[in-house]
Motif scaffolding. Structure first.
Motif, mmCIF file in Angstrom:
data_model
loop_
_atom_site.group_PDB
_atom_site.id
_atom_site.type_symbol
_atom_site.label_atom_id
_atom_site.label_comp_id
_atom_site.label_asym_id
_atom_site.label_seq_id
_atom_site.Cartn_x
_atom_site.Cartn_y
_atom_site.Cartn_z
ATOM 1 N N TYR A 312 -36.065 -52.569 35.778
ATOM 2 C CA TYR A 312 -35.219 -52.797 34.603
ATOM 3 C C TYR A 312 -33.781 -53.054 35.060
ATOM 4 N N PRO A 313 -33.026 -53.853 34.297
ATOM 5 C CA PRO A 313 -31.591 -53.971 34.603
ATOM 6 C C PRO A 313 -30.867 -52.672 34.218
ATOM 7 N N LEU A 314 -29.737 -52.433 34.873
ATOM 8 C CA LEU A 314 -28.984 -51.185 34.653
ATOM 9 C C LEU A 314 -28.752 -50.921 33.164
ATOM 10 N N GLU A 315 -28.364 -51.956 32.427
ATOM 11 C CA GLU A 315 -28.002 -51.767 31.018
ATOM 12 C C GLU A 315 -29.188 -51.318 30.170
ATOM 13 N N LYS A 316 -30.399 -51.477 30.694
ATOM 14 C CA LYS A 316 -31.606 -51.043 29.960
ATOM 15 C C LYS A 316 -32.045 -49.658 30.416
ATOM 16 N N ALA A 317 -31.098 -48.851 30.870
ATOM 17 C CA ALA A 317 -31.449 -47.525 31.406
ATOM 18 C C ALA A 317 -32.209 -46.678 30.383
ATOM 19 N N GLN A 318 -31.841 -46.807 29.121
ATOM 20 C CA GLN A 318 -32.549 -46.000 28.111
ATOM 21 C C GLN A 318 -34.026 -46.398 28.035
ATOM 22 N N ASP A 319 -34.278 -47.711 28.007
ATOM 23 C CA ASP A 319 -35.669 -48.182 27.975
ATOM 24 C C ASP A 319 -36.406 -47.731 29.235
ATOM 25 N N ALA A 320 -35.724 -47.834 30.371
ATOM 26 C CA ALA A 320 -36.342 -47.453 31.646
ATOM 27 C C ALA A 320 -36.686 -45.970 31.649
ATOM 28 N N TYR A 321 -35.759 -45.162 31.159
ATOM 29 C CA TYR A 321 -35.966 -43.711 31.122
ATOM 30 C C TYR A 321 -37.118 -43.367 30.169
ATOM 31 N N ASP A 322 -37.129 -44.016 28.994
ATOM 32 C CA ASP A 322 -38.202 -43.752 28.025
ATOM 33 C C ASP A 322 -39.560 -44.163 28.597
ATOM 34 N N ARG A 323 -39.567 -45.268 29.318
ATOM 35 C CA ARG A 323 -40.810 -45.740 29.935
ATOM 36 C C ARG A 323 -41.309 -44.729 30.971
ATOM 37 N N MET A 324 -40.367 -44.205 31.779
ATOM 38 C CA MET A 324 -40.739 -43.185 32.765
ATOM 39 C C MET A 324 -41.321 -41.980 32.050
ATOM 40 N N LEU A 325 -40.654 -41.550 30.958
ATOM 41 C CA LEU A 325 -41.116 -40.354 30.237
ATOM 42 C C LEU A 325 -42.500 -40.558 29.621
ATOM 43 N N SER A 326 -42.810 -41.802 29.263
ATOM 44 C CA SER A 326 -44.103 -42.077 28.617
ATOM 45 C C SER A 326 -45.271 -41.778 29.544
ATOM 46 N N GLY A 327 -45.006 -41.757 30.849
ATOM 47 C CA GLY A 327 -46.078 -41.517 31.811
ATOM 48 C C GLY A 327 -46.968 -42.732 32.017
ATOM 49 N N LYS A 328 -46.603 -43.860 31.396
ATOM 50 C CA LYS A 328 -47.474 -45.039 31.475
ATOM 51 C C LYS A 328 -47.025 -46.025 32.542
ATOM 52 N N ALA A 329 -45.869 -45.802 33.143
ATOM 53 C CA ALA A 329 -45.373 -46.755 34.143
ATOM 54 C C ALA A 329 -46.308 -46.781 35.347
ATOM 55 N N ARG A 330 -46.460 -47.976 35.928
ATOM 56 C CA ARG A 330 -47.261 -48.142 37.154
ATOM 57 C C ARG A 330 -46.306 -48.529 38.276
ATOM 58 N N PHE A 331 -45.789 -47.580 39.162
ATOM 59 C CA PHE A 331 -45.889 -46.153 38.959
ATOM 60 C C PHE A 331 -44.490 -45.552 38.828
ATOM 61 N N ARG A 332 -43.532 -46.180 39.524
ATOM 62 C CA ARG A 332 -42.151 -45.721 39.415
ATOM 63 C C ARG A 332 -41.362 -46.736 38.589
ATOM 64 N N VAL A 333 -40.248 -46.275 38.052
ATOM 65 C CA VAL A 333 -39.343 -47.157 37.308
ATOM 66 C C VAL A 333 -38.048 -47.243 38.096
ATOM 67 N N VAL A 334 -37.524 -48.452 38.245
ATOM 68 C CA VAL A 334 -36.326 -48.654 39.065
ATOM 69 C C VAL A 334 -35.310 -49.500 38.293
ATOM 70 N N LEU A 335 -34.053 -49.073 38.343
ATOM 71 C CA LEU A 335 -32.960 -49.869 37.784
ATOM 72 C C LEU A 335 -32.392 -50.760 38.880
ATOM 73 N N ARG A 336 -32.166 -52.005 38.544
ATOM 74 C CA ARG A 336 -31.555 -52.886 39.529
ATOM 75 C C ARG A 336 -30.188 -53.298 38.980
ATOM 76 N N MET A 337 -29.171 -53.228 39.845
ATOM 77 C CA MET A 337 -27.802 -53.337 39.351
ATOM 78 C C MET A 337 -27.327 -54.774 39.161
ATOM 79 N N ASP A 338 -27.909 -55.715 39.887
ATOM 80 C CA ASP A 338 -27.402 -57.086 39.807
ATOM 81 C C ASP A 338 -28.147 -57.920 38.772
#
Ligand code: ZN
Ligand code: ZN
Length: 339
Positions: A312-338
């Motif tokens: 996910y892009p940095l600005e989508k941190a909330q979506d990324a965090y919610d996705r991680m919390l859902s337990g459905k991500a395959r497998f880690r969630v990463v923010l990319r800054m550029d």
């Protein structure tokens, strides 16, 4: 003054708020990083939900930061501007207290820092870390792909190499998720007979592709009985977030076996009969200090251990965090800054 972007938690529970700030200047023994990527970890809930009472807001979470050294504070030795580095949960150590001198710097008596918890972390384009918390990061490891390695990676790699298991020994990876999918690769490459244990059969193919030689579906099989039938596990790496599941597998330890608990599940009940007759043990494991992260990264590069991520892009941190919390991500969630 140069500006940075950050996703900030301003109060307990969030949400993440985009802020522009001045780029911080490193103080004594500190390094400033231009962050390229930061993993989103379940332990970020500690910061968002103020699970440690000393957490102060506003706070920038993130303890799986990979970046490039931008500036060195006074007194920093051993790093150069422009080199690639990583920072994990471990926030630094003094190097001279009793615990540091006895190779237990994670329990330093003077420095009580946790990246992204007690100080600002990597959900940002820039961050500051104590030099003692920073790991050298091989240049040819992709920063986005490898961002989880200084936390999820070192936690599994380092716990596995301290189980006492040797080449060919039976080692069970309990949970095929964000931690377990890395743990299987590390266990296989460390030379263990690696058994993946997970609910259902949908991850069996992947687990075997990652290096597991055997698979136990603990929805249909008693994992303790199944491991015992295989001779008993020399080590179990418990990565799940469910204490009942952990309790159910402990009986699968073999003689002198060790269950390493790295999933934070609160109180855990283990049947003493399962331990006494086998001289088996249950142990918690702190992920590791910066040197352990460096070892993890070098090992990962050598053996092509890779984290499977959703980016996910940095600005989508909330979506990324919610996705991680859902337990459905395959497998880690990463923010990319550029991005
Ligand atoms: Zn983490
Ligand atoms: Zn110390």
């Amino acid at each position: 003054m140069a500006k940075m972007r950050a996703m900030v938690i301003r109060e307990r529970g969030g949400p993440f708020v985009a802020e522009e700030r001045d780029v911080p200047v490193p103080g004594p023994e500190e390094i400033s990083l231009r962050v390229q990527a930061c993993g989103v970890c379940h332990s970020d809930t500690v910061t968002v939900q103020q699970l440690f009472p000393f957490i102060q807001y506003p706070r920038i979470p993130g303890h799986e930061g990979v970046g490039v050294v931008e500036a060195l504070g006074p007194g920093v030795k051993g790093f150069t501007v422009g080199e690639r580095v990583g920072v994990g949960w471990f926030g630094g150590m003094c190097g001279y207290c009793g615990h540091c001198r006895r190779d237990a710097g994670f329990a330093c008596e003077n420095v009580h820092e946790v990246t992204g918890v007690s100080r600002d972390g990597g959900y940002a384009t820039h961050m500051i870390a104590l030099a003692s918390a920073v790991a050298h990061f091989p240049d040819d490891l992709d920063p986005v792909e490898s961002a989880p390695l200084p936390c999820a990676g070192v936690t599994t790699f380092n716990a596995l190499r301290h189980t006492g298991a040797g080449p060919g020994d039976l080692v069970a990876m309990h949970g095929v998720g964000g931690l377990g999918h890395l743990g299987i690769q590390f266990a296989a490459w460390q030379g263990f007979r690696t058994v993946a244990v997970n609910r259902g059969s949908d991850k069996e193919g992947l687990a075997k592709k990652l290096g597991a030689s055997d698979y136990i579906d603990n929805a249909t099989q008693d994992p303790a009985k199944a491991l015992t039938a295989m001779g008993g596990a020399k080590a179990i790496l418990a990565t799940v977030t469910n204490n009942e599941a952990m309790q159910a597998i402990a009986g699968g330890l073999g003689a002198n076996g060790m269950m390493m608990v790295i999933g934070a599940v609160g109180p855990l009940t283990v049947n003493s009969f399962d331990l006494i007759g086998k001289s088996a043990g249950v142990r918690g494991w702190y992920s590791g200090v910066s040197r352990d992260s460096g070892d993890t990264l070098a090992f990962s590069k050598l053996n092509n251990v890779v984290s499977m991520n959703e980016i996910y892009p940095l600005e989508k941190a909330q979506d990324a965090y919610d996705r991680m919390l859902s337990g459905k991500a395959r497998f880690r969630v990463v923010l990319r800054m550029d991005a």
